[in-house]
Design a protein around this motif. Sequence first.
Motif, PDB file in Angstrom:
ATOM      1  N   MET A   1      37.521  47.047  43.499  1.00 14.56           N
ATOM      2  CA  MET A   1      37.436  45.366  43.488  1.00 14.56           C
ATOM      3  C   MET A   1      38.697  44.862  43.162  1.00 14.56           C
ATOM      4  O   MET A   1      39.142  43.676  43.578  1.00 14.56           O
ATOM      5  CB  MET A   1      36.452  45.166  42.405  1.00 14.56           C
ATOM      6  CG  MET A   1      35.918  43.773  42.404  1.00 14.56           C
ATOM      7  SD  MET A   1      35.282  43.298  43.925  1.00 14.56           S
ATOM      8  CE  MET A   1      35.010  41.437  43.650  1.00 14.56           C
ATOM      9  N   PRO A   2      39.525  45.481  42.161  1.00 14.67           N
ATOM     10  CA  PRO A   2      41.086  44.704  41.771  1.00 14.67           C
ATOM     11  C   PRO A   2      41.676  44.572  43.105  1.00 14.67           C
ATOM     12  O   PRO A   2      42.649  43.523  43.233  1.00 14.67           O
ATOM     13  CB  PRO A   2      41.541  45.609  41.051  1.00 14.67           C
ATOM     14  CG  PRO A   2      40.319  45.992  39.942  1.00 14.67           C
ATOM     15  CD  PRO A   2      39.430  46.394  41.203  1.00 14.67           C
ATOM     16  N   MET A   3      41.756  45.589  43.923  1.00 14.76           N
ATOM     17  CA  MET A   3      42.515  45.758  45.322  1.00 14.76           C
ATOM     18  C   MET A   3      41.934  44.431  46.293  1.00 14.76           C
ATOM     19  O   MET A   3      42.760  43.798  46.720  1.00 14.76           O
ATOM     20  CB  MET A   3      42.483  46.866  46.012  1.00 14.76           C
ATOM     21  CG  MET A   3      42.849  47.926  45.112  1.00 14.76           C
ATOM     22  SD  MET A   3      42.517  49.679  45.773  1.00 14.76           S
ATOM     23  CE  MET A   3      42.781  50.807  44.373  1.00 14.76           C
ATOM     24  N   ILE A   4      40.876  44.184  46.203  1.00 20.85           N
ATOM     25  CA  ILE A   4      40.297  43.082  47.308  1.00 20.85           C
ATOM     26  C   ILE A   4      40.545  41.697  46.627  1.00 20.85           C
ATOM     27  O   ILE A   4      41.002  40.959  47.339  1.00 20.85           O
ATOM     28  CB  ILE A   4      38.625  43.360  47.097  1.00 20.85           C
ATOM     29  CG1 ILE A   4      37.946  44.341  47.899  1.00 20.85           C
ATOM     30  CG2 ILE A   4      38.103  42.000  47.941  1.00 20.85           C
ATOM     31  CD1 ILE A   4      36.612  44.633  47.775  1.00 20.85           C
ATOM     32  N   GLY A   5      40.310  41.657  45.270  1.00 22.19           N
ATOM     33  CA  GLY A   5      40.963  40.466  44.508  1.00 22.19           C
ATOM     34  C   GLY A   5      40.323  39.071  44.924  1.00 22.19           C
ATOM     35  O   GLY A   5      39.120  39.188  45.106  1.00 22.19           O
ATOM     36  N   ALA A   6      41.289  38.159  45.256  1.00 21.79           N
ATOM     37  CA  ALA A   6      40.735  36.965  45.492  1.00 21.79           C
ATOM     38  C   ALA A   6      40.240  36.574  46.879  1.00 21.79           C
ATOM     39  O   ALA A   6      39.477  35.598  47.345  1.00 21.79           O
ATOM     40  CB  ALA A   6      41.836  35.903  45.348  1.00 21.79           C
ATOM     41  N   ARG A   7      40.237  37.877  47.615  1.00 23.88           N
ATOM     42  CA  ARG A   7      40.145  37.942  49.127  1.00 23.88           C
ATOM     43  C   ARG A   7      38.433  37.816  49.191  1.00 23.88           C
ATOM     44  O   ARG A   7      37.711  37.471  50.243  1.00 23.88           O
ATOM     45  CB  ARG A   7      40.397  39.140  49.873  1.00 23.88           C
ATOM     46  CG  ARG A   7      41.862  39.052  50.101  1.00 23.88           C
ATOM     47  CD  ARG A   7      42.417  40.182  51.086  1.00 23.88           C
ATOM     48  NE  ARG A   7      43.774  40.285  50.699  1.00 23.88           N
ATOM     49  CZ  ARG A   7      44.839  40.890  49.940  1.00 23.88           C
ATOM     50  NH1 ARG A   7      44.213  41.374  49.102  1.00 23.88           N
ATOM     51  NH2 ARG A   7      46.100  41.038  50.034  1.00 23.88           N
ATOM     52  N   PHE A   8      37.926  38.126  47.993  1.00 18.34           N
ATOM     53  CA  PHE A   8      36.468  38.041  47.905  1.00 18.34           C
ATOM     54  C   PHE A   8      35.813  36.777  48.055  1.00 18.34           C
ATOM     55  O   PHE A   8      34.816  36.145  48.625  1.00 18.34           O
ATOM     56  CB  PHE A   8      36.092  38.704  46.545  1.00 18.34           C
ATOM     57  CG  PHE A   8      34.633  38.637  46.328  1.00 18.34           C
ATOM     58  CD1 PHE A   8      33.510  39.628  46.859  1.00 18.34           C
ATOM     59  CD2 PHE A   8      34.254  37.760  45.385  1.00 18.34           C
ATOM     60  CE1 PHE A   8      32.214  39.298  46.637  1.00 18.34           C
ATOM     61  CE2 PHE A   8      32.524  37.288  45.190  1.00 18.34           C
ATOM     62  CZ  PHE A   8      31.666  38.149  45.663  1.00 18.34           C
ATOM     63  N   TYR A   9      36.623  35.919  47.320  1.00 17.26           N
ATOM     64  CA  TYR A   9      36.404  34.473  47.154  1.00 17.26           C
ATOM     65  C   TYR A   9      36.444  33.895  48.691  1.00 17.26           C
ATOM     66  O   TYR A   9      35.805  32.812  49.047  1.00 17.26           O
ATOM     67  CB  TYR A   9      37.104  33.654  46.281  1.00 17.26           C
ATOM     68  CG  TYR A   9      36.962  34.223  44.748  1.00 17.26           C
ATOM     69  CD1 TYR A   9      35.741  33.761  43.994  1.00 17.26           C
ATOM     70  CD2 TYR A   9      37.787  34.980  43.982  1.00 17.26           C
ATOM     71  CE1 TYR A   9      35.350  34.252  42.707  1.00 17.26           C
ATOM     72  CE2 TYR A   9      37.437  35.478  42.893  1.00 17.26           C
ATOM     73  CZ  TYR A   9      36.349  34.905  42.388  1.00 17.26           C
ATOM     74  OH  TYR A   9      36.083  35.456  40.748  1.00 17.26           O
TER      75      TYR A   9
END
Length: 650
Positions: free
Chosen positions: A509-517
């Motif tokens: 999840m930290p690697m995905i970061g703001a791309r989730f938003y």
Amino acid sequence: MQRVTNSSSSPSLLNDSAKPYAGHDPLTSPASSLFNDFGALNISQRRKTPNPTASEFIPKGGSTSRLSNVSQSNMSAFSQVFSHPSLGSPAAAGLAPGMSLSAGSSPLHSPKITPHTSPAPRRRSHTPNPANYMVPSSASTSVNNPVSQTPSSGQVIQKETVGGTTYFYTDTTPAPLTGMVFPNYHIYPPTAPHVAYMQPKANAPSFFMADELRQELINRHLITMAQIDQADMPVPTEVDSYHSLFPLEPLPPPNRIQKSSNFGYITSCYKAVNSKDDLPYCLRRIHGFRLVNTKCMVLVDMWKKIQHSNIVTLREVFTTKAFAEPSLVFAYDFHAGGETMMSRHFNDPNADAYFTKRKWGQHDGPLPRQHAGLLPESLIWAYIVQLSSALRTIHTAGLACRVMDPTKILITGKTRLRVNCVGVFDVLTFDNSQNNNPLALMAQYQQADLISLGKVVLALACNSLAGIQRENLQKAMELVTINYSSDLKNLILYLLTDQNRMRSVNDIMPMIGARFYTQLDAAQMRNDVIEEDLAKEVQNGRLFRLLAKLGTINERPEFQKDPTWSETGDRYLLKLFRDHLFHQVTEAGAPWIDLSHIISCLNKLDAGVPEKISLISRDEKSVLVVTYSDLKRCFENTFQELIAAANGQL
């Protein structure tokens, strides 16, 4: 007499006539501000208990004697509850404009009282009033009244006469604020600004959904309804409780020996309809498999409980001999129009050639052009978010996916992913030694899921399955380093590198970061576009039902042995109105075709507006000036006459 509530929004031809957009006639007028209590806006605040809740009913013709028995103190309480600033006399203090306290006769458009049209269900299903979004902040006057309880904030006392009976009830729907005006006919509002600026500008406004979405839905409908000729492709007519089997994949030849590279068995896939609920499902058949241990059904029951937007839900597992040999069948939800990730992204041989012919890392080899022949990074992250979300749900439930493979990942639409064939390995590889604990090896399988996810992401980044081969891993990672961000490279390395500790899907999840938003925003924008297209179709269904009613009246050859029925009386006006709708001509005599004219006239007819129109006979010798309200009265009376005759014949 004006009705208090709108009619039911049922799609039936009988009760779908539109009513003017007007608020409930409140019998109290609490002062309020437009912006007070704005946070409490909710259509669901409408009371859902059966109506009326009051214990008093005033029958037809008995209102005078009934009211004469009410004590003076109670009448005083009535005067406080039913006070209206526009009425001065005490006798009229309890009435809204156009209403009478006595029962009187029912309105012309009031349906007969039946179990389906009684006041309670009709009020629960009537169309919400646009004025109901404004919630008054002040409470109603507190009274002691045997007829109605003390209304709370925003509640008013309502009265409705249906079938000769007057009902009093407390309605939580707030009163419209002073000065608020709504259109008295149905209209098509313009596209919402947040959607209008999102789409390319069209040459003309459209009353219908986008062609791309319509074509996609039609294709799904065609696939769902597809059938085969039993003579050309023999399949069982019925398998357990499923029928109308349709192969979704080429059927293997009868003498085929080669087994599936995924499951180790010959498999085939069908679309079928369940006779219990008449819904389509996807059947995955495992050829020649004998289920010797039913204890694996514990895992099947766990899979059946998982509902996730990125997982194809498993519904049931059963054995059958309908295919002339023992078979194990997995029944999944059917998603029409889905294709595998393998067929969409890895079916091009040129992509493998692009990867294998390049010598990444060597100085004499030219560096690839940015994203030349590769997928956009935003698309890869969209896939990562969905696949990791599916894995997170599966692992949280104590299970393992075990089918994280491009051939078992379905893509519907543009970027929507669903993991398919879940639970198959849990049944096929169930070991008798696991009788005591079927979940003993799940932790190990979950770690394998993360490695499989890393291989899928790496293959997408290389746009080639050759990149996940062991001898090409270094070359593939160099390709990722050159063309993509460091976060994507680190995510792939984390998933594919052996770790000394147990890893979790939450670690990425930290690697995905703001791309989730970013993905969440894209999904919500897509939802806005689809809702806007759906809004265009809301009025179209109502207009179709209106035209269906009109078509049953116009040009009827004979009715009750009267061949001139459709040419006389109210029917003649409706015939001229039909000509006014569809048979307009220009000054030169050419047909004048304008969809907006047809829609506007139908909306005004449906609402019964007082606007006047001139209807001209076909011989141009007669001109009739009527209002849309007159036409609506003729329309409803004539259609009810047809309905009464049809019911009498039954």
